[in-house]
Design an enzyme around this catalytic site. Structure first.
Site, PDB file in Angstrom:
ATOM      1  N   SER A 158       0.827  -1.209   0.000  1.00  0.00           N
ATOM      2  CA  SER A 158       0.000   0.000   0.000  1.00  0.00           C
ATOM      3  C   SER A 158       0.859   1.255   0.000  1.00  0.00           C
ATOM      4  O   SER A 158       2.013   1.250   0.428  1.00  0.00           O
ATOM      5  CB  SER A 158      -0.888   0.049   1.236  1.00  0.00           C
ATOM      6  OG  SER A 158      -1.768  -1.035   1.250  1.00  0.00           O
TER       7      SER A 158
HETATM    8  N1  SAH Z   1       0.200  -5.332   4.067  1.00  0.00           N
HETATM    9  C1  SAH Z   1       1.003  -5.587   2.879  1.00  0.00           C
HETATM   10  C2  SAH Z   1       0.261  -5.307   1.592  1.00  0.00           C
HETATM   11  C3  SAH Z   1      -0.448  -6.455   1.210  1.00  0.00           C
HETATM   12  S1  SAH Z   1      -1.274  -6.581  -0.340  1.00  0.00           S
HETATM   13  C4  SAH Z   1       2.293  -4.794   2.894  1.00  0.00           C
HETATM   14  O1  SAH Z   1       2.487  -3.961   3.774  1.00  0.00           O
HETATM   15  O2  SAH Z   1       3.122  -5.033   2.009  1.00  0.00           O
HETATM   16  C5  SAH Z   1      -2.488  -7.718   0.194  1.00  0.00           C
HETATM   17  C6  SAH Z   1      -1.946  -9.058   0.621  1.00  0.00           C
HETATM   18  O3  SAH Z   1      -3.054  -9.814   1.095  1.00  0.00           O
HETATM   19  C7  SAH Z   1      -1.326  -9.856  -0.531  1.00  0.00           C
HETATM   20  O4  SAH Z   1      -0.038 -10.253  -0.175  1.00  0.00           O
HETATM   21  C8  SAH Z   1      -2.269 -11.046  -0.662  1.00  0.00           C
HETATM   22  O5  SAH Z   1      -1.624 -12.227  -1.066  1.00  0.00           O
HETATM   23  C9  SAH Z   1      -2.846 -11.167   0.740  1.00  0.00           C
HETATM   24  N2  SAH Z   1      -4.129 -11.879   0.841  1.00  0.00           N
HETATM   25  C10 SAH Z   1      -5.142 -11.889  -0.044  1.00  0.00           C
HETATM   26  N3  SAH Z   1      -6.150 -12.650   0.410  1.00  0.00           N
HETATM   27  C11 SAH Z   1      -5.765 -13.142   1.617  1.00  0.00           C
HETATM   28  C12 SAH Z   1      -6.377 -13.999   2.586  1.00  0.00           C
HETATM   29  N4  SAH Z   1      -7.593 -14.511   2.397  1.00  0.00           N
HETATM   30  N5  SAH Z   1      -5.687 -14.274   3.704  1.00  0.00           N
HETATM   31  C13 SAH Z   1      -4.439 -13.767   3.914  1.00  0.00           C
HETATM   32  N6  SAH Z   1      -3.810 -12.960   3.036  1.00  0.00           N
HETATM   33  C14 SAH Z   1      -4.463 -12.647   1.899  1.00  0.00           C
END
Ligand code: SAH
Length: 212
Positions: A61
């Site tokens: 993000s």
């Molecule tokens: N917080 C992260 C940004 C993440 S983007 C950072 O600081 O870099 C969103 C993330 O959520 C992705 O890595 C994706 O694989 C994960 N995601 C998507 N669906 C999910 C689920 N059901 N459970 C856990 N993680 C999930």
């Protein structure tokens, strides 16, 4: 970067209710070296107030979103928080600068394992990463003072509400993929019910439906 984020706080203060970054969040944003959490190709762009690709079709993000999400949780050094969507580990690192313990769940095994290794190498000892479906939360570690979901859900996952302490807060982007999403602040009341507030429109990658 912190100055840019501060400027966005000022622009959005009527929507968010946050006039400025809290001192704890400002210190954490200043301390975590974002360039050490993004892929090598993105290092030169790490200190812009932009989202960045982190592989596997996922994005880290924009720093402003990380900052307001963290601020909205109203957490402190005694707090235990859950993050859904570890991704690069950046949001987890910012949280870990403020709270006692961070539990973070990632559904894509390669991303989760890399983030875990990266956070360990950066010296974080108060972050635990698990590979799994964050829709179900992490019941063994519940209840949490705060929960931050970093992928958009079509609706608020009931398991996550159940794992919040009374008075606890959850920040979650709600809305379908391709639809308008709002960053929502969900506060659990003492009677177990929740209050919801739409903060700002956002665009997040979708929360992937695992087996449920
Ligand atoms: N917080 C992260 C940004 C993440 S983007 C950072 O600081 O870099 C969103 C993330 O959520 C992705 O890595 C994706 O694989 C994960 N995601 C998507 N669906 C999910 C689920 N059901 N459970 C856990 N993680 C999930």
């Amino acid at each position: 970067m912190v100055a840019e984020v501060e400027a966005m706080y000022a622009e959005t203060r009527f929507e968010t209710g946050l006039a400025a970054m809290s001192p704890a969040v400002r210190a954490a944003m200043g301390k975590v070296e974002r360039h050490r959490l993004v892929p090598a190709l993105q290092v030169a762009l790490a200190y812009r107030n932009h989202p960045l690709p982190i592989g596997s079709g996922q994005t880290i993000s924009q720093p402003y979103i990380v900052a307001i999400s963290t601020d909205l949780l109203q957490i402190d050094s005694n707090s235990v928080v859950l993050e859904v969507g570890t991704g690069s580990g950046y949001q987890a690192a910012v949280l870990a600068e403020i709270v006692a313990k961070v539990f973070s769940i990632e559904i894509i095994s390669s991303l989760g394992k890399e983030a875990e290794e990266r956070l360990k190498n950066l010296g974080y000892r108060n972050i635990e990463v698990r590979i799994g479906d964050g829709y179900a939360g992490w019941p063994e570690k519940a209840p949490f003072d705060g929960i931050v979901v970093t992928a958009a859900a079509p609706r608020i996952p009931p398991a996550l509400v159940a794992q919040l302490k009374p008075g606890g807060r959850m920040v979650i982007p709600v809305g379908g993929d391709g639809f308008i999403q709002y960053l929502k602040l969900v506060t659990k009341r003492a009677d177990g019910g929740v209050d919801e507030r739409d903060i700002i429109p956002v665009r997040f990658v979708p929360l992937v439906p695992g087996p449920r």
